[in-house]
Design an enzyme around this catalytic site. Structure first.
Site, PDB file in Angstrom:
ATOM      1  N   ASP A  76      71.686  -1.019  39.808  1.00  0.00           N
ATOM      2  CA  ASP A  76      70.627  -0.524  39.956  1.00  0.00           C
ATOM      3  C   ASP A  76      69.855   0.410  40.227  1.00  0.00           C
ATOM      4  O   ASP A  76      71.496   1.889  40.277  1.00  0.00           O
ATOM      5  CB  ASP A  76      69.919  -1.333  41.681  1.00  0.00           C
ATOM      6  CG  ASP A  76      69.132  -1.412  42.477  1.00  0.00           C
ATOM      7  OD1 ASP A  76      67.803  -1.509  41.260  1.00  0.00           O
ATOM      8  OD2 ASP A  76      68.759  -1.256  43.191  1.00  0.00           O
ATOM      9  N   ASN A  98      62.037  -9.564  38.403  1.00  0.00           N
ATOM     10  CA  ASN A  98      61.356  -8.773  37.863  1.00  0.00           C
ATOM     11  C   ASN A  98      60.264  -8.943  37.104  1.00  0.00           C
ATOM     12  O   ASN A  98      59.475  -7.637  36.778  1.00  0.00           O
ATOM     13  CB  ASN A  98      62.698  -8.016  37.599  1.00  0.00           C
ATOM     14  CG  ASN A  98      64.078  -7.473  37.769  1.00  0.00           C
ATOM     15  OD1 ASN A  98      65.226  -7.269  37.788  1.00  0.00           O
ATOM     16  ND2 ASN A  98      63.555  -6.867  39.378  1.00  0.00           N
TER      17      ASN A  98
END
Ligand code: IPE
Ligand code: IPE
Ligand code: MG
Length: 244
Positions: free
Chosen positions: A17, A65
């Site tokens: 991330d 996502n």
């Protein structure tokens, strides 16, 4: 760093991330951040296998996502097509088997699905380690899909209820892997974001604030030292602590 004498986790999970924030800090685009992040994976994965870790699971793209802008999703899909091929070449050289967890189906583009299948086929006989790339992956989805597979077998009389055990259940997940020993999530967020819920049950977790494109060999060394300080009890107690 020399890992001699250290406890080495069998299965490491990484939630990669912070690509976007890494780029923003440098006045770059989010796309450049993703490019840097997925490039970094090549380097860091090589290092990780060289230290004796057998299985590496990485979160590349979650089912959630797809909520991102079409522009970002399209960019990432194109990037996957290219990068996965590069990973495949590297992994073949390094004797690593590449597998994908997640649904190889719409809304993933056909071209990405084709590359994923090709790489799995090309590396299926490799024995030096496993790279499990989670794409169009969700932990809930994985458990629901496993439940459907099991239900269909029971419905068709091919599996009895008694044969569904904690040991056999993992066979029906996207990939049948050992449990995750150590989870690293970069970027400082302290959450799981639907990553490998079933496999994380007793994982040690570490949340360094560094963004993934900057997570290098020294960062992994730091992580392993932290893992070595953890006392994994799996619900038991330490031998010396028998004072009732
Ligand atoms: C993680 O980086 C990579 C993917 C989700 C593909 P992010 O894109 O989430 O980066 P941040 O969290 O916005 O910084
Ligand atoms: C998790 O990161 C997914 C990947 C790294 C692929 P996100 O950036 O999507 O997670 P949230 O939205 O911050 O929870
Ligand atoms: Mg993020």
């Amino acid at each position: 760093m020399d890992y001699e004498g250290l406890k080495i986790p069998t299965h490491v999970g990484i939630i990669m991330d912070g690509n976007g924030r890494w780029a923003k800090e440098r006045g770059m685009t989010r796309s450049q951040g993703h490019e840097a992040g997925f490039e970094n994976l090549k380097k860091i994965s090589k290092y990780i296998y060289s230290k004796g870790i057998k299985v590496l699971s990485i979160y590349a793209f979650s089912t959630e996502n797809f909520k991102r802008s079409k522009e970002e999703v399209d960019f990432l899909m194109k990037l996957f097509e290219h990068k996965f091929k590069e990973y495949s070449n590297q992994m073949k050289e390094d004797n690593i088997k590449v597998v994908f967890s997640g649904k190889k189906a719409h809304p993933l583009p056909d071209a990405v699905i084709a590359v994923m299948k090709e790489i799995e086929e090309d590396t299926k006989d490799k024995t030096g380690g496993i790279l499990n790339i989670c794409v169009n992956y969700g932990g809930h989805l994985e458990i629901v899909e496993a439940t459907k597979k099991i239900s269909a077998l029971v419905r068709d009389g091919k599996l009895s209820l008694e044969d569904i055990t904690e040991e056999s259940f993992s066979h029906y997940l996207f990939q049948d892997l050992p449990p995750i020993d150590f989870l690293i999530r970069t970027s400082g967020e302290v959450r799981i974001s639907n990553f490998m819920l079933y496999q994380l049950s007793y994982a040690e977790m570490y949340f360094p604030s560094i963004y993934f494109p900057a997570f290098d060999e020294a960062s992994f060394d730091d992580a392993i030292l932290i893992y070595n300080k953890r006392d994994r009890r799996f619900g038991g107690i330490k031998d010396e602590n028998t004072n009732h």
